[in-house]
Enzyme design. Sequence first.
Site, PDB file in Angstrom:
ATOM      1  N   GLN A   1       1.050  -1.099   0.042  1.00  0.00           N
ATOM      2  CA  GLN A   1      -0.141   0.097  -0.012  1.00  0.00           C
ATOM      3  C   GLN A   1       0.811   1.294   0.148  1.00  0.00           C
ATOM      4  O   GLN A   1       1.737   1.604   1.069  1.00  0.00           O
ATOM      5  CB  GLN A   1      -0.740  -0.038   1.346  1.00  0.00           C
TER       6      GLN A   1
ATOM      7  N   TYR B   1      -7.292  -0.493   3.999  1.00  0.00           N
ATOM      8  CA  TYR B   1      -8.545   0.501   3.338  1.00  0.00           C
ATOM      9  C   TYR B   1      -9.709  -0.202   2.951  1.00  0.00           C
ATOM     10  O   TYR B   1      -9.525  -1.453   2.871  1.00  0.00           O
ATOM     11  CB  TYR B   1      -7.825   1.290   2.457  1.00  0.00           C
ATOM     12  N   GLY B   2     -10.642   0.648   2.506  1.00  0.00           N
ATOM     13  CA  GLY B   2     -11.973  -0.011   1.934  1.00  0.00           C
ATOM     14  C   GLY B   2     -11.359  -0.315   0.367  1.00  0.00           C
ATOM     15  O   GLY B   2     -11.630  -1.553   0.012  1.00  0.00           O
ATOM     16  N   GLY B   3     -10.831   0.586  -0.005  1.00  0.00           N
ATOM     17  CA  GLY B   3     -10.265   0.206  -1.410  1.00  0.00           C
ATOM     18  C   GLY B   3      -9.091   1.168  -1.821  1.00  0.00           C
ATOM     19  O   GLY B   3      -9.007   2.004  -1.141  1.00  0.00           O
ATOM     20  N   MET B   4      -8.381   0.676  -2.769  1.00  0.00           N
ATOM     21  CA  MET B   4      -7.301   1.495  -3.408  1.00  0.00           C
ATOM     22  C   MET B   4      -6.967   1.350  -4.727  1.00  0.00           C
ATOM     23  O   MET B   4      -7.205   0.222  -5.361  1.00  0.00           O
ATOM     24  CB  MET B   4      -5.788   1.077  -2.696  1.00  0.00           C
ATOM     25  N   GLU B   5      -7.081   2.220  -5.376  1.00  0.00           N
ATOM     26  CA  GLU B   5      -7.215   2.452  -6.596  1.00  0.00           C
ATOM     27  C   GLU B   5      -5.867   2.160  -7.779  1.00  0.00           C
ATOM     28  O   GLU B   5      -5.658   2.707  -8.781  1.00  0.00           O
ATOM     29  CB  GLU B   5      -7.824   3.880  -7.400  1.00  0.00           C
TER      30      GLU B   5
ATOM     31  N   HIS C   1     -16.393   3.926  -6.741  1.00  0.00           N
ATOM     32  CA  HIS C   1     -15.353   4.836  -6.342  1.00  0.00           C
ATOM     33  C   HIS C   1     -13.790   4.812  -6.963  1.00  0.00           C
ATOM     34  O   HIS C   1     -13.442   5.612  -7.636  1.00  0.00           O
ATOM     35  CB  HIS C   1     -15.341   4.997  -4.771  1.00  0.00           C
ATOM     36  N   GLU C   2     -13.444   3.401  -6.594  1.00  0.00           N
ATOM     37  CA  GLU C   2     -12.069   3.251  -7.164  1.00  0.00           C
ATOM     38  C   GLU C   2     -12.003   2.916  -8.666  1.00  0.00           C
ATOM     39  O   GLU C   2     -11.040   3.477  -9.199  1.00  0.00           O
ATOM     40  CB  GLU C   2     -11.821   1.620  -6.617  1.00  0.00           C
TER      41      GLU C   2
ATOM     42  N   HIS D   1     -11.512   6.479  -9.904  1.00  0.00           N
ATOM     43  CA  HIS D   1     -10.198   7.110  -9.703  1.00  0.00           C
ATOM     44  C   HIS D   1      -9.540   6.923 -10.995  1.00  0.00           C
ATOM     45  O   HIS D   1      -8.312   7.227 -11.151  1.00  0.00           O
ATOM     46  CB  HIS D   1      -9.616   6.197  -8.591  1.00  0.00           C
TER      47      HIS D   1
ATOM     48  N   GLU E   1      -9.550  13.016  -4.596  1.00  0.00           N
ATOM     49  CA  GLU E   1     -10.831  12.310  -3.646  1.00  0.00           C
ATOM     50  C   GLU E   1     -12.065  12.916  -3.937  1.00  0.00           C
ATOM     51  O   GLU E   1     -12.951  12.453  -3.837  1.00  0.00           O
ATOM     52  CB  GLU E   1     -10.267  11.940  -2.179  1.00  0.00           C
TER      53      GLU E   1
ATOM     54  N   ASP F   1      -0.376  10.905   6.108  1.00  0.00           N
ATOM     55  CA  ASP F   1      -1.252   9.891   6.879  1.00  0.00           C
ATOM     56  C   ASP F   1      -1.801  10.479   7.832  1.00  0.00           C
ATOM     57  O   ASP F   1      -2.945   9.954   8.116  1.00  0.00           O
ATOM     58  CB  ASP F   1      -0.430   8.781   7.297  1.00  0.00           C
TER      59      ASP F   1
ATOM     60  N   TYR G   1     -12.502  14.536   0.931  1.00  0.00           N
ATOM     61  CA  TYR G   1     -13.633  13.678   0.106  1.00  0.00           C
ATOM     62  C   TYR G   1     -14.871  14.539   0.122  1.00  0.00           C
ATOM     63  O   TYR G   1     -15.392  14.790  -1.007  1.00  0.00           O
ATOM     64  CB  TYR G   1     -13.815  12.407   0.761  1.00  0.00           C
TER      65      TYR G   1
HETATM   66  N1  BES Z   1      -7.074   6.313  -2.527  1.00  0.00           N
HETATM   67  C1  BES Z   1      -8.222   6.071  -1.398  1.00  0.00           C
HETATM   68  C2  BES Z   1      -7.305   5.202  -0.307  1.00  0.00           C
HETATM   69  C3  BES Z   1      -6.159   5.977   0.376  1.00  0.00           C
HETATM   70  C4  BES Z   1      -6.098   7.267   0.713  1.00  0.00           C
HETATM   71  C5  BES Z   1      -5.104   5.216   0.715  1.00  0.00           C
HETATM   72  C6  BES Z   1      -5.065   8.027   1.039  1.00  0.00           C
HETATM   73  C7  BES Z   1      -4.143   5.874   1.241  1.00  0.00           C
HETATM   74  C8  BES Z   1      -4.134   7.239   1.577  1.00  0.00           C
HETATM   75  C9  BES Z   1      -9.359   5.122  -1.796  1.00  0.00           C
HETATM   76  O1  BES Z   1      -9.844   5.726  -3.183  1.00  0.00           O
HETATM   77  C10 BES Z   1     -10.609   5.583  -0.982  1.00  0.00           C
HETATM   78  O2  BES Z   1     -10.824   6.461  -0.899  1.00  0.00           O
HETATM   79  N2  BES Z   1     -10.982   4.502  -0.156  1.00  0.00           N
HETATM   80  C11 BES Z   1     -12.125   4.631   0.613  1.00  0.00           C
HETATM   81  C12 BES Z   1     -13.335   4.119  -0.024  1.00  0.00           C
HETATM   82  C13 BES Z   1     -14.203   5.152  -0.752  1.00  0.00           C
HETATM   83  C14 BES Z   1     -15.457   4.437  -0.970  1.00  0.00           C
HETATM   84  C15 BES Z   1     -14.332   6.341  -0.008  1.00  0.00           C
HETATM   85  C16 BES Z   1     -11.898   3.722   1.879  1.00  0.00           C
HETATM   86  O3  BES Z   1     -10.730   3.029   1.858  1.00  0.00           O
HETATM   87  O4  BES Z   1     -12.695   3.802   2.707  1.00  0.00           O
HETATM   88 ZN    ZN Z   2     -10.804   7.441  -3.082  1.00  0.00          ZN
END
Ligand code: BES
Ligand code: ZN
Length: 630
Positions: A144, A275-279, A303-304, A307, A326, A388, A396
Amino acid sequence: MPSEIFSSKRPKTSPECDPSTLSNYLDFIVKHTDIKLEVDFDAKVLTGSVTFTLIPNKDINEITLDSSYLSITKAQFNDENVEFIIKPRVEPLGSALFIKSIDVKANQQSSLSLEFATTEKCTALQWLAPEQTSGLKDPYLFSQCEPIHARSLFPCFDTPAIKSTFSISVDSIYPVVVTGLAESKSESASKGSTIYKFNQKIPIPSYLFAIASGDITSASIGPRSSVFTEPLDLKKCQYEFEADTENFIKTAESIIFNYEWKEYNVLVLPPAFPYGGMENPNITFATPTLISGDRENVDVIAHELAHSWSGNLVTNSSWEHFWLNEGWTVYLERRIIGAIHGEPYRQFSAIIGWTDLVQTVEKFKENKTEYEAFTPLVKDLKDNKDPDDAFSTVPYERGFNLLYHIETKLGGKEKFDPFIPYYFNKFKYKSLDTYQFLDTLYEFFNDAESKKILDSIDWDLWLYEPGLPPKPDFDTTLVDECYDLAARWTKATESNTSTSDLFNEFNLKDIKSWTANQSVVFFDTLAEYPSWSKYTEFVRTFNKIYSSYPESNNAEVIFRWLRFNILGHVTENFQRLADWLGTVGRMKFVRPGYLLLKSVDINLAKETFEKYKSGYHPICRSLVEKDLGL
Ligand code: BES
Ligand code: ZN
C-alpha cells in the site's frame, strides 16, 4: 479571475512544489521506470533493482531520491558505478538518497539504476502469516504505497508530480498481481519460482505502484474485468461484483470519456488490508469487508473505478491538493450511482457524506492546530507534516461539496457536464494543483454570465477557511424515513416510555426492508443524540426489537450498531466490539473502534490492541498507538 483572488496564497509557479518529498524531482522528467523484484517469503524481504530513464531539464551534478528504511547496495549512472550517500532520517519523509559527482547536460537522456532490498521496518508492505489468510496454508504479501510509502519499497522520486510508464517483473513462488497488464510468465532459473512480467503503458506516479503475491486465483466479473482472490473466497467475490462492474465502467465512460486502461480488475485481499479500496491501476485492491453477500458495498467499486480518471489519469501534484483526487472521485462515484439508480440515490449518498464531514470537523475541533491545518480544502503539509496524519473525510466530502456547489450554482448537471471531459482531457497523464483546476474552470466557463456566477463563489472560504462549508440543500426523499424513525426513538427515550410500550411502538418491520445505507443513516442520526449513556436499558430493548442488526454481514452496519451500544454503555457488548476488532483490519473501522472502546474502558482497549496488533497493517498499528496514547 481566481488568480487575482488567490494572489496572496497562490505560489508563483503551478503546480505548487510538493513538500512531502526530499527528492529534486523538479529537475527531471522520468520517461520510464523498469523495476525487477524478487519476493522472499521466508526472509520477508523484497530485493530488486530499479532503472529510471531520465531527462534532466537543466545541467545536473546531483540527484536526490526518496528512500525510507531501504537497504541500498549499488547505484549506477549511465551504466557506471557512482557513489551515493544515505542521509540521516527526517520524520516522516525518510532518508534522502544522495548521488553526487555526476555530470549531465540538460535534455540528455540518461539512466539511473539502483539495487536495493526492503527491511523489516518497511511501511509499504505487509507480510501475512498463513493464519491471516482464508486458506490458512500459504503466506501472503501486499503493498500500500499511497501516500508516501513507495519510497520504502523502492528508491524513487516519491511525489505524485512525477509520472512514468513502468515495466515490472516479479520473481515469486506464488501468483503475482501488480499495477499493470500481464505480459508473460516464465520459469525462474533457480528455485522453482516463476517470473511474472507486466507492463504499464500509461504514465503513473510512484504511489500507484502496487504488488500482491499469494495463493491468488481469478474469475470473470465482466467483459474487461476479473476478480482476484484466494480460491476459497472466489465464488462469493464473483457474485458480489459481477452484476455491477461493467455497468459502472460504461456509465463512467458516458460521463467522462473512454476507459483507457483496458482491463479493470479487483483484488480482494485478506482482512488485514487497511483501506476499503485502493485504486491501483488495472487492479483495485479491496477489503474483504465489501463481500457482504448482498452487493450493498459496490459503491466502493464505483469509487475506485472513478479514480481511473480522477487520480490515476489526472493526479494531484502534492498531497496538499488531495481533494483533486478524492473530492472529484466522490463526485464521479455519486454521478455513477445517480445515473444508474436515479438522482435521489446521489442525494442520499451525499447526505451520508455530509454527516460524516460534520462528525470529522467536530473531532478536529479538539486540537486547534489540526483543525486549522486539516479542515480546509487545501491542506498545509509544510514543515514535515505527515500526510497519513492529515488523512480524513475532509478532502472527500468538502471536495465533493465544492464540485456540487459549482454544479448547482452554474445551473445543474446539464450545464456542468461538458466541463468534465474537458478537464480530464486537458490534464490526463499530468499532475495539477488547485489553482490550475480553478484556472481551467474559468477558462471553460468564460461567458460573462458564467463568470459572474463563478465570481460569486466565496473561494477563500471554500479553499482555506477551517470548519464546515455552507450546507447545501439536499433532496431528503430517501432519508426522511430514517430520520423519522430516529426521531421517534429519541423522543421515546426522553419521555421515558416503558419497555412494554417500546415493544408496542417499534417493530422489526420498521427496518426490515431497508437498504444497508438506510440503516447507516438511521444509526448516524441516532448517534447525534448526546445522551444515550443515560438510556442503557432503552438500547438493550432496541437490540431486542431490531434483532437483525447484530447478525448483519455488512461491516458498515455492524460497526454502527456496535457504536450505538458503546454510546448506550451496554457493557455486555464492549467485549463484542473488542472481538470484532480482531476480525477487521480496515482503518476506517479499526481506529474509531479503538477510540470507542477507550471512551468506555481504556484497559479493555489496550488489552485488545495488544492481542491483535501484530495482525494490523504497520500504518494502522502506528495510528492506533497514537490514538490510544501508547
Ligand atoms: N485512495 C483511497 C485510499 C487511500 C487514501 C489510501 C489515502 C491511502 C491514503 C481510496 O480511493 C479510498 O478513498 N478508499 C475509501 C473508500 C471510498 C469509497 C471512500 C476507503 O478506503 O474507505
Ligand atoms: Zn478514493
